[in-house]
Design a protein around this motif. Structure first.
Motif, PDB file in Angstrom:
ATOM      1  N   PHE A  28       0.840  -1.194   0.000  1.00 20.24           N
ATOM      2  CA  PHE A  28       0.000   0.000   0.000  1.00 20.24           C
ATOM      3  C   PHE A  28       0.882   1.254   0.000  1.00 20.24           C
ATOM      4  CE2 PHE A  28      -2.440  -3.364   1.879  1.00 20.24           C
ATOM      5  CZ  PHE A  28      -3.753  -3.162   1.454  1.00 20.24           C
ATOM      6  N   SER A  29       0.340   2.313  -0.582  1.00 28.53           N
ATOM      7  CA  SER A  29       0.927   3.643  -0.445  1.00 28.53           C
ATOM      8  C   SER A  29      -0.030   4.495   0.379  1.00 28.53           C
ATOM      9  CB  SER A  29       1.154   4.283  -1.822  1.00 28.53           C
ATOM     10  OG  SER A  29      -0.077   4.400  -2.526  1.00 28.53           O
ATOM     11  N   ILE A  42      -3.828   3.127   0.005  1.00 26.84           N
ATOM     12  CA  ILE A  42      -4.272   2.663  -1.311  1.00 26.84           C
ATOM     13  C   ILE A  42      -3.412   1.481  -1.739  1.00 26.84           C
ATOM     14  CG2 ILE A  42      -4.547   3.271  -3.738  1.00 26.84           C
ATOM     15  CD1 ILE A  42      -4.987   6.122  -2.933  1.00 26.84           C
ATOM     16  N   LYS A  43      -4.081   0.411  -2.084  1.00 25.06           N
ATOM     17  CA  LYS A  43      -3.356  -0.775  -2.563  1.00 25.06           C
ATOM     18  C   LYS A  43      -2.647  -0.452  -3.863  1.00 25.06           C
ATOM     19  CE  LYS A  43      -4.020  -5.714  -3.364  1.00 25.06           C
ATOM     20  NZ  LYS A  43      -4.999  -6.835  -3.422  1.00 25.06           N
ATOM     21  N   THR A  44      -1.418  -0.914  -3.985  1.00 22.74           N
ATOM     22  CA  THR A  44      -0.616  -0.544  -5.145  1.00 22.74           C
ATOM     23  C   THR A  44       0.220  -1.710  -5.649  1.00 22.74           C
ATOM     24  OG1 THR A  44       1.017   1.059  -5.935  1.00 22.74           O
ATOM     25  CG2 THR A  44       1.295   0.252  -3.691  1.00 22.74           C
ATOM     26  N   GLU A  45       0.511  -1.662  -6.924  1.00 17.36           N
ATOM     27  CA  GLU A  45       1.411  -2.636  -7.531  1.00 17.36           C
ATOM     28  C   GLU A  45       2.803  -2.019  -7.590  1.00 17.36           C
ATOM     29  OE1 GLU A  45       0.639  -5.701  -8.312  1.00 17.36           O
ATOM     30  OE2 GLU A  45      -1.486  -5.445  -7.801  1.00 17.36           O
ATOM     31  N   ILE A  46       3.808  -2.795  -7.271  1.00 21.98           N
ATOM     32  CA  ILE A  46       5.163  -2.262  -7.172  1.00 21.98           C
ATOM     33  C   ILE A  46       6.085  -2.983  -8.145  1.00 21.98           C
ATOM     34  CG2 ILE A  46       7.132  -1.941  -5.639  1.00 21.98           C
ATOM     35  CD1 ILE A  46       5.208  -1.799  -3.332  1.00 21.98           C
TER      36      ILE A  46
END
Length: 224
Positions: A28-29, A42-46
């Motif tokens: 998350f960010s 906010i869920k995020t792809e890294i």
């Protein structure tokens, strides 16, 4: 949520975006308000090539200060909650980086500090120099005096027995009684000391008066 890494966009002398994770291992960010408080995660792809792993055991929640990550020279890395990290980061910029490199970065860091500590109390330490030869200090002590307790009056009206009321008054006046007893004892000691000194003076005067009379009588007899 815990900080588990950051997005490394530059090599050094930059603030990086922290990455959070939950127990499920999702990333998350954070979204922040003007005071650097977390509004939401906010869920995020890294991307793996930009993500650098770290671990911060401190928990982060909504309305708490967000995580702050700073990358310096020669693998210097500082990360913590924002209010705990910003001061050390500013000190690092001032102490380590040349002026020509630190100017813009210091401006950014101070702006961050202003936002982070906006809702905090700022206290400036000060020192007070006292010259006892020029200043006089008078210490005053307020002793508790026995006062009539309104609660005891209410209880007595409702039928509380006199023995309970007496115990309550004794408890409330305990500090006063102990001070009064001490002061009384001091007064008695002073009075007793004065009496002993007075008696001693009387005894000496009597002895001197007696010796004076003896010497006067003896001189009269010798003249005859």
């Amino acid at each position: 949520m815990r900080v588990v890494g950051y997005i490394k966009e530059k090599n050094e002398n930059t603030f990086a975006n922290p990455v959070y994770s939950n127990r499920s291992g999702e990333y998350f960010s954070h979204i922040l308000d003007a005071s650097y408080d977390i509004i939401s995660f906010i869920k995020t792809e890294i991307k793996k090539d930009t993500f650098k792993k770290i671990y911060l055991s401190k928990k982060f929640e909504i309305n708490s200060k967000g995580g702050l990550v700073f990358i310096g020279k020669e693998d210097y890395l500082k990360y913590d909650s924002a209010e705990n990290a910003i001061e050390e980061i500013i000190n690092y910029i001032n102490d380590v980086l040349p002026v020509n490199e630190s100017k813009l970065l210091l401006t950014e860091a101070n702006a961050l500090k202003k936002s982070i500590l906006y809702d905090k109390f700022m206290v400036n330490n000060f020192e007070m120099n006292i010259n006892p030869q020029k200043e006089q200090f008078i210490l005053t002590f307020d002793f508790p005096s026995p006062t009539k307790d309104s609660n005891s009056e209410v209880l007595s009206k409702k039928g509380t027995n006199s023995l309970s009321k007496q115990k309550l008054e004794q408890t409330n006046n305990q500090a006063y009684n102990s001070i009064l007893e001490y002061l009384t004892r001091v007064d008695l000691n002073v009075e007793l000391t004065l009496k002993l000194r007075a008696n001693e003076r009387r005894s000496k005067l009597k002895t001197l008066n007696y010796q004076f009379k003896l010497s006067k009588n003896s001189s009269k007899k010798s003249n005859i």
